[in-house]
Design a protein around this motif. Sequence first.
Motif, PDB file in Angstrom:
ATOM      1  N   MET A   1     -60.012  23.186  39.874  1.00  0.00           N
ATOM      2  CA  MET A   1     -58.563  23.378  39.809  1.00  0.00           C
ATOM      3  C   MET A   1     -57.890  22.146  39.210  1.00  0.00           C
ATOM      4  SD  MET A   1     -55.784  24.021  42.878  1.00  0.00           S
ATOM      5  CE  MET A   1     -56.605  25.466  43.519  1.00  0.00           C
ATOM      6  N   ILE A   2     -58.336  20.950  39.602  1.00  0.00           N
ATOM      7  CA  ILE A   2     -57.696  19.715  39.167  1.00  0.00           C
ATOM      8  C   ILE A   2     -58.483  19.109  38.007  1.00  0.00           C
ATOM      9  CG2 ILE A   2     -56.966  17.407  39.861  1.00  0.00           C
ATOM     10  CD1 ILE A   2     -56.711  18.426  42.703  1.00  0.00           C
ATOM     11  N   PRO A   3     -57.841  18.908  36.836  1.00  0.00           N
ATOM     12  CA  PRO A   3     -58.554  18.331  35.684  1.00  0.00           C
ATOM     13  C   PRO A   3     -58.889  16.855  35.883  1.00  0.00           C
ATOM     14  CG  PRO A   3     -56.226  18.647  35.182  1.00  0.00           C
ATOM     15  CD  PRO A   3     -56.457  19.295  36.503  1.00  0.00           C
ATOM     16  N   ILE A   4     -59.767  16.343  35.018  1.00  0.00           N
ATOM     17  CA  ILE A   4     -60.283  14.989  35.149  1.00  0.00           C
ATOM     18  C   ILE A   4     -59.177  13.942  35.146  1.00  0.00           C
ATOM     19  CG2 ILE A   4     -61.679  13.197  34.025  1.00  0.00           C
ATOM     20  CD1 ILE A   4     -63.344  15.249  35.393  1.00  0.00           C
ATOM     21  N   ASP A   5     -58.210  14.055  34.213  1.00  0.00           N
ATOM     22  CA  ASP A   5     -57.167  13.032  34.122  1.00  0.00           C
ATOM     23  C   ASP A   5     -56.326  12.976  35.391  1.00  0.00           C
ATOM     24  OD1 ASP A   5     -56.128  15.567  33.444  1.00  0.00           O
ATOM     25  OD2 ASP A   5     -54.412  14.642  32.446  1.00  0.00           O
TER      26      ASP A   5
ATOM     27  N   LYS B   1     -57.471  13.806  38.397  1.00  0.00           N
ATOM     28  CA  LYS B   1     -58.322  13.215  39.428  1.00  0.00           C
ATOM     29  C   LYS B   1     -58.220  11.690  39.389  1.00  0.00           C
ATOM     30  CE  LYS B   1     -61.761  16.925  39.704  1.00  0.00           C
ATOM     31  NZ  LYS B   1     -63.189  17.287  39.526  1.00  0.00           N
ATOM     32  N   LEU B   2     -58.191  11.134  38.185  1.00  0.00           N
ATOM     33  CA  LEU B   2     -58.066   9.692  38.046  1.00  0.00           C
ATOM     34  C   LEU B   2     -56.729   9.201  38.595  1.00  0.00           C
ATOM     35  CD1 LEU B   2     -59.585   9.202  34.468  1.00  0.00           C
ATOM     36  CD2 LEU B   2     -60.671   8.708  36.667  1.00  0.00           C
ATOM     37  N   GLN B   3     -55.673   9.973  38.372  1.00  0.00           N
ATOM     38  CA  GLN B   3     -54.354   9.607  38.899  1.00  0.00           C
ATOM     39  C   GLN B   3     -54.341   9.670  40.431  1.00  0.00           C
ATOM     40  OE1 GLN B   3     -51.769  12.306  36.786  1.00  0.00           O
ATOM     41  NE2 GLN B   3     -51.488  10.883  35.088  1.00  0.00           N
ATOM     42  N   ILE B   4     -55.017  10.655  40.999  1.00  0.00           N
ATOM     43  CA  ILE B   4     -55.112  10.767  42.461  1.00  0.00           C
ATOM     44  C   ILE B   4     -55.860   9.561  43.028  1.00  0.00           C
ATOM     45  CG2 ILE B   4     -56.162  12.107  44.328  1.00  0.00           C
ATOM     46  CD1 ILE B   4     -55.475  14.624  42.625  1.00  0.00           C
ATOM     47  N   GLN B   5     -56.891   9.126  42.335  1.00  0.00           N
ATOM     48  CA  GLN B   5     -57.623   7.940  42.770  1.00  0.00           C
ATOM     49  C   GLN B   5     -56.723   6.700  42.733  1.00  0.00           C
ATOM     50  OE1 GLN B   5     -61.025   7.834  40.158  1.00  0.00           O
ATOM     51  NE2 GLN B   5     -61.946   9.677  41.058  1.00  0.00           N
ATOM     52  N   THR B   6     -55.856   6.615  41.712  1.00  0.00           N
ATOM     53  CA  THR B   6     -54.905   5.506  41.623  1.00  0.00           C
ATOM     54  C   THR B   6     -53.902   5.549  42.778  1.00  0.00           C
ATOM     55  OG1 THR B   6     -55.093   5.451  39.217  1.00  0.00           O
ATOM     56  CG2 THR B   6     -53.147   4.402  40.176  1.00  0.00           C
ATOM     57  N   ILE B   7     -53.460   6.743  43.125  1.00  0.00           N
ATOM     58  CA  ILE B   7     -52.557   6.909  44.273  1.00  0.00           C
ATOM     59  C   ILE B   7     -53.213   6.361  45.536  1.00  0.00           C
ATOM     60  CG2 ILE B   7     -51.562   8.656  45.820  1.00  0.00           C
ATOM     61  CD1 ILE B   7     -50.904  10.290  43.307  1.00  0.00           C
ATOM     62  N   TRP B   8     -54.478   6.649  45.711  1.00  0.00           N
ATOM     63  CA  TRP B   8     -55.195   6.158  46.891  1.00  0.00           C
ATOM     64  C   TRP B   8     -55.300   4.625  46.853  1.00  0.00           C
ATOM     65  CZ3 TRP B   8     -56.492   7.660  51.552  1.00  0.00           C
ATOM     66  CH2 TRP B   8     -57.393   6.885  52.269  1.00  0.00           C
TER      67      TRP B   8
ATOM     68  N   LEU C   1     -55.396  23.287  47.422  1.00  0.00           N
ATOM     69  CA  LEU C   1     -55.176  22.062  46.647  1.00  0.00           C
ATOM     70  C   LEU C   1     -55.440  20.827  47.506  1.00  0.00           C
ATOM     71  CD1 LEU C   1     -54.181  20.884  43.924  1.00  0.00           C
ATOM     72  CD2 LEU C   1     -51.860  20.937  44.873  1.00  0.00           C
ATOM     73  N   ASN C   2     -54.964  20.861  48.735  1.00  0.00           N
ATOM     74  CA  ASN C   2     -55.169  19.743  49.657  1.00  0.00           C
ATOM     75  C   ASN C   2     -56.650  19.517  49.944  1.00  0.00           C
ATOM     76  OD1 ASN C   2     -53.797  17.822  51.667  1.00  0.00           O
ATOM     77  ND2 ASN C   2     -55.149  18.982  53.017  1.00  0.00           N
ATOM     78  N   GLU C   3     -57.389  20.614  50.097  1.00  0.00           N
ATOM     79  CA  GLU C   3     -58.829  20.490  50.318  1.00  0.00           C
ATOM     80  C   GLU C   3     -59.512  19.822  49.127  1.00  0.00           C
ATOM     81  OE1 GLU C   3     -60.850  21.436  53.149  1.00  0.00           O
ATOM     82  OE2 GLU C   3     -58.807  21.189  53.910  1.00  0.00           O
ATOM     83  N   GLU C   4     -59.082  20.189  47.917  1.00  0.00           N
ATOM     84  CA  GLU C   4     -59.684  19.602  46.730  1.00  0.00           C
ATOM     85  C   GLU C   4     -59.326  18.121  46.608  1.00  0.00           C
ATOM     86  OE1 GLU C   4     -60.260  20.481  41.950  1.00  0.00           O
ATOM     87  OE2 GLU C   4     -59.078  21.851  43.178  1.00  0.00           O
ATOM     88  N   ILE C   5     -58.091  17.779  46.953  1.00  0.00           N
ATOM     89  CA  ILE C   5     -57.672  16.376  46.911  1.00  0.00           C
ATOM     90  C   ILE C   5     -58.490  15.546  47.904  1.00  0.00           C
ATOM     91  CG2 ILE C   5     -55.777  14.806  47.517  1.00  0.00           C
ATOM     92  CD1 ILE C   5     -53.887  16.912  46.263  1.00  0.00           C
ATOM     93  N   LYS C   6     -58.689  16.073  49.098  1.00  0.00           N
ATOM     94  CA  LYS C   6     -59.493  15.351  50.089  1.00  0.00           C
ATOM     95  C   LYS C   6     -60.922  15.140  49.592  1.00  0.00           C
ATOM     96  CE  LYS C   6     -58.724  17.982  53.682  1.00  0.00           C
ATOM     97  NZ  LYS C   6     -58.831  18.465  55.068  1.00  0.00           N
ATOM     98  N   LYS C   7     -61.459  16.143  48.900  1.00  0.00           N
ATOM     99  CA  LYS C   7     -62.820  16.010  48.365  1.00  0.00           C
ATOM    100  C   LYS C   7     -62.871  14.943  47.268  1.00  0.00           C
ATOM    101  CE  LYS C   7     -66.772  18.627  46.631  1.00  0.00           C
ATOM    102  NZ  LYS C   7     -67.191  17.537  45.733  1.00  0.00           N
ATOM    103  N   ILE C   8     -61.856  14.931  46.405  1.00  0.00           N
ATOM    104  CA  ILE C   8     -61.781  13.908  45.354  1.00  0.00           C
ATOM    105  C   ILE C   8     -61.766  12.512  45.977  1.00  0.00           C
ATOM    106  CG2 ILE C   8     -60.270  12.915  43.572  1.00  0.00           C
ATOM    107  CD1 ILE C   8     -59.406  15.816  42.944  1.00  0.00           C
ATOM    108  N   LEU C   9     -60.940  12.342  47.008  1.00  0.00           N
ATOM    109  CA  LEU C   9     -60.830  11.038  47.667  1.00  0.00           C
ATOM    110  C   LEU C   9     -62.098  10.692  48.441  1.00  0.00           C
ATOM    111  CD1 LEU C   9     -57.126  11.188  48.938  1.00  0.00           C
ATOM    112  CD2 LEU C   9     -58.021  10.011  46.916  1.00  0.00           C
ATOM    113  N   SER C  10     -62.706  11.692  49.043  1.00  0.00           N
ATOM    114  CA  SER C  10     -63.951  11.448  49.786  1.00  0.00           C
ATOM    115  C   SER C  10     -65.067  11.027  48.844  1.00  0.00           C
ATOM    116  CB  SER C  10     -64.359  12.716  50.558  1.00  0.00           C
ATOM    117  OG  SER C  10     -63.381  13.057  51.516  1.00  0.00           O
TER     118      SER C  10
END
Length: 447
Positions: free
Chosen positions: A1-5, A7-14, A198-207
């Motif tokens: 669902m969430i594209p690569i770019d 995902k990188l922004q979500i990692q920056t948020i973290w 979406l929240n589940e996918e974000i948690k997986k990205i961060l995990s």
Amino acid sequence: MIPIDKKLQIQTIWDNYIEANKTVLDTKGKELVQIDDSRRIAIIELQKFIDSFQKDNINIYEFKTNIDSFNKRNNLWGFTATKGQMFFNQLVKISESNIVFLTNLLKSCIEQPENLDQALAKIAKLEKFCVEIYSKAKDKRKVPNPGSVSYFLSYFWQVKNADKWPILYTSLINAFIELDIWQENGTQAKAYEYFFNLNEEIKKILSDYTGTSKSNWEAEHAFWNFKGNPNKAIQDLPKKESKTAVIEIEEEKSISVTASFELSDYLIPKVSKLIELGAETEKLSSLKGSAYEKLVAEIFKQLDFEVEILGQGSGRNPDAILRHREENTAFIVDAKAYSNGYSLGVDDRAIKEYINHYCPKLQKDGYKKIGFIIVSNSFKSNFDSFINEITWNTEIKRFILLSSEALLYLLAYKTKDRIQPATIIETFVSLGNPIEAKDIIQKFDDV
């Protein structure tokens, strides 16, 4: 669902959240130390209220009041505002003639779902009930808004199982919109389904990024931190400029906070013109200012303060001194009849002079708690630095910016509900600046 770019922004948020030392502030700017631990403790009490309601040990009115009182003392989820307690108040008020039906409906809906499909069915059930009311209402501000359903129910589900159920906050949706990973959904049920996944996918990205499992709360706090700097695009946001996370107060964009009564019903005509007088542009400023000051003083008298009027013509003085002997509390009052909003300007020196002159006198008279109140229709500038300086370097315990409308609503609630002076003083002390009408309504309406 969430594209690569993204995902990188979500990692920056973290990363930015971590660099902010995971600090979380409440809406008044006070740090919530170890918010997750505080929530776990709060959940024990909240679960007792829910269980008592489900078992018929308390009725829906007692349940609503218990939830309201507890969250006002422990505002850890932002439930005290529009999408939470106000929605609950309106839901009960509009259903008083059919309260048994609403009781059974709420019992069913707030019970923790077994799975996502069951959760969506519960949301759809309560949403349908609210849509029927909302679509027929002449004044939609006074009925439960269907747009609050997902937040409202997910709050109760999270109390029962925080690991399973994320809360659908408006601030999270705004963050997802800013990241361009949110899509509009026609119903609350569809919105929550999209959000949950979406929240589940974000948690997986961060995990995956950190190598440790991430909870709903950790993801939530990280995105609060991101929304603390809404004027920066995430791709341009240097990590070191990140702000501390702020626990959100839910606000429904399509409605305003509205009292359950007409303000004029509880005010005498003499004082009801305070806002109009403050906005007047044709009168001479001195005449307008004097009349406004007198009305402000009159309202404080009706709030059961002993009022010493000073004001114009008495030299370099504030407009009034308020005293309440039983509470050992006094306030220095300055009333500002500025039609375009009051800003500090050159008044900072005068305010300090008032404080230096009157604080010793009030202390000598036995008043241990002294505050300063500025009353105006509105406030233009940011007073935070000045207020911090005053409360740090003087005997003033609380510096209060109070809107004319808020003062009138406070008088109306005092008249309507016989609110005691101790509660009025506590209200001045506990609410953040500026105190506006919506703050008074949220504190006192239908409690």
